[in-house]
Design a protein around this motif. Sequence first.
Motif, PDB file in Angstrom:
ATOM      1  N   HIS A  54       0.840  -1.208   0.000  1.00 58.01           N
ATOM      2  CA  HIS A  54       0.000   0.000   0.000  1.00 58.01           C
ATOM      3  C   HIS A  54       0.866   1.245   0.000  1.00 58.01           C
ATOM      4  O   HIS A  54       1.897   1.313   0.688  1.00 58.01           O
ATOM      5  CB  HIS A  54      -0.902   0.008   1.242  1.00 58.01           C
ATOM      6  N   HIS A  56       0.990   4.927   1.198  1.00 57.50           N
ATOM      7  CA  HIS A  56       0.389   5.932   2.072  1.00 57.50           C
ATOM      8  C   HIS A  56       0.628   7.325   1.493  1.00 57.50           C
ATOM      9  O   HIS A  56       1.721   7.634   1.017  1.00 57.50           O
ATOM     10  CB  HIS A  56       1.012   5.872   3.467  1.00 57.50           C
ATOM     11  N   GLN A  57      -0.398   8.154   1.554  1.00 57.83           N
ATOM     12  CA  GLN A  57      -0.295   9.548   1.161  1.00 57.83           C
ATOM     13  C   GLN A  57      -0.736  10.415   2.345  1.00 57.83           C
ATOM     14  O   GLN A  57      -1.397   9.915   3.269  1.00 57.83           O
ATOM     15  CB  GLN A  57      -1.161   9.822  -0.074  1.00 57.83           C
ATOM     16  N   PHE A  58      -0.377  11.703   2.307  1.00 55.32           N
ATOM     17  CA  PHE A  58      -0.577  12.538   3.476  1.00 55.32           C
ATOM     18  C   PHE A  58      -1.214  13.874   3.089  1.00 55.32           C
ATOM     19  O   PHE A  58      -1.036  14.353   1.977  1.00 55.32           O
ATOM     20  CB  PHE A  58       0.760  12.757   4.194  1.00 55.32           C
ATOM     21  N   ASP A  67       4.322   0.612   1.737  1.00 54.61           N
ATOM     22  CA  ASP A  67       4.198  -0.255   2.913  1.00 54.61           C
ATOM     23  C   ASP A  67       4.003  -1.703   2.468  1.00 54.61           C
ATOM     24  O   ASP A  67       3.061  -2.015   1.737  1.00 54.61           O
ATOM     25  CB  ASP A  67       2.992   0.232   3.726  1.00 54.61           C
ATOM     26  N   PRO A  70       0.520  -3.348   5.054  1.00 55.07           N
ATOM     27  CA  PRO A  70      -0.331  -2.307   5.648  1.00 55.07           C
ATOM     28  C   PRO A  70      -1.239  -2.855   6.741  1.00 55.07           C
ATOM     29  O   PRO A  70      -1.845  -3.925   6.594  1.00 55.07           O
ATOM     30  CB  PRO A  70      -1.135  -1.795   4.447  1.00 55.07           C
ATOM     31  N   MET A 237       8.624  -0.139   5.530  1.00 57.90           N
ATOM     32  CA  MET A 237       7.956   1.068   5.059  1.00 57.90           C
ATOM     33  C   MET A 237       8.998   1.949   4.370  1.00 57.90           C
ATOM     34  O   MET A 237       9.886   2.508   5.025  1.00 57.90           O
ATOM     35  CB  MET A 237       7.297   1.790   6.235  1.00 57.90           C
ATOM     36  N   GLU A 257       3.184   9.050  12.525  1.00 62.42           N
ATOM     37  CA  GLU A 257       1.977   8.404  12.007  1.00 62.42           C
ATOM     38  C   GLU A 257       2.089   6.884  12.007  1.00 62.42           C
ATOM     39  O   GLU A 257       1.128   6.179  12.329  1.00 62.42           O
ATOM     40  CB  GLU A 257       1.724   8.886  10.574  1.00 62.42           C
ATOM     41  N   LEU A 258       3.254   6.361  11.627  1.00 67.89           N
ATOM     42  CA  LEU A 258       3.388   4.916  11.388  1.00 67.89           C
ATOM     43  C   LEU A 258       4.184   4.180  12.460  1.00 67.89           C
ATOM     44  O   LEU A 258       4.216   2.957  12.477  1.00 67.89           O
ATOM     45  CB  LEU A 258       4.028   4.689  10.012  1.00 67.89           C
TER      46      LEU A 258
END
Length: 419
Positions: A54, A56-58, A67, A70, A237, A257-258
């Motif tokens: 996956h 991830h966008q922010f 990732d 995920p 990641m 975040e992760l």
Amino acid sequence: MSDTAKPWTQPMPDAQFKLMRDILAAPSPVGLEGAMTYGVLKPYFESFAPSDWHLHQFKGNAGVVLDTHPGRDDMFKLMIIGHADKIRMQVRSIGEDGKVWINTDSFLPGVLIGHEVTLFSEDPNAPGHYRSIEGGTVEALGAIHFSDPAQRDGSKGIKKEQIYLDLQIHGENKKQQVLNLGVRPGDSIIFNRPIRSGFSPNTFYGAYLDNGLGCFVTAEVARLIAEAGGTEKVRVMFAIASYEEIGRFGSRVLAGELKPDALIGVDVNHDYVAAPGIGDKRMQPLEMGKGFTLSVGSIASEQLNRIIASAAKEQDIPMQRDIVGVDTGTDGMAGVLASIDSAATSMGFPIRNMHTISETGNTHDVLAAIHALHHTIKTLDTLPNPKQAFLDNHPRLDQASPLTHQGSAKPENDDEKSA
């Protein structure tokens, strides 16, 4: 393993060099990193990533994270970080004579003079839409004839306040000509200088090796892991961060975040051997062409360093120890700055002329970093319980064994210049 089977001893393949060039060429000044992350890296990630990985966008920045697992917070999480933002110049004001006065950011004023740049201007009538202006050069004095004797002989330098962009404006209403283009204070300016192969074997030079190289390495490690079938115990990641050049702000958001269990920042380093005026300061002899660098000191985890160094040694990948103080100076600090419990370190590659138009690197060092990281991930994936291993195996100096004098004989393969 024969030398022919070691990519870090061979010339970088043309297709891989082109990818590196494309990443480095993407116009991604601080705060406007989308050209690199979404224009180059996202399509590249999508070209090889398995369907269950996956991206991830922010919301607050243009960073991305690829990732491998995920949602699997039960797994050991490793984050590898390059940063996409480039230092840049910005429009400060526009003079009546058509000069565009600019801020120099993290550039020495003297390295800017005469170089071609691209100005990116947001359309005042269409916010969010950008136009580019090419053909301008950065200037300060105009000609040696207009400088005072101290500047001519080098005893007086150029001040950052003297730097301006020359768009060759002439004729009537010079300032208005610039205003009619929609150029405004705050517009970003970056060098127009894609990388090229250097004169010496396996070298390359150009602008913004800092830090498209870290993004390139991160992306290539992701590709190798995908081609190897992924991982079983380690959730990797592959992060491309923003805002590193103004304080490592983007990477600490990604870490917050992760919440990785381990984190490796990948960034350029200095070739201290070649740096003018540095030799007598007794810096560690990091040198272009001698392998990737690994940070020791600061917040660098000795456990994580041990795994990286052991993986590199097992594969005969050349490595240099980089001595850092209270701060690695890289996104390796992201976990600490985000108040995350994360074993962390920083890897890199020595380059010359950092923050200039002629940053210079060696493809062998870059390939060494890629494959050292690949084998580090494979090693972590073989641990019975990676999380527990990092909890239980902190170094104990009270258990250090006594060391006595070892004599004066040199090892057979001693290299006095090794780091």
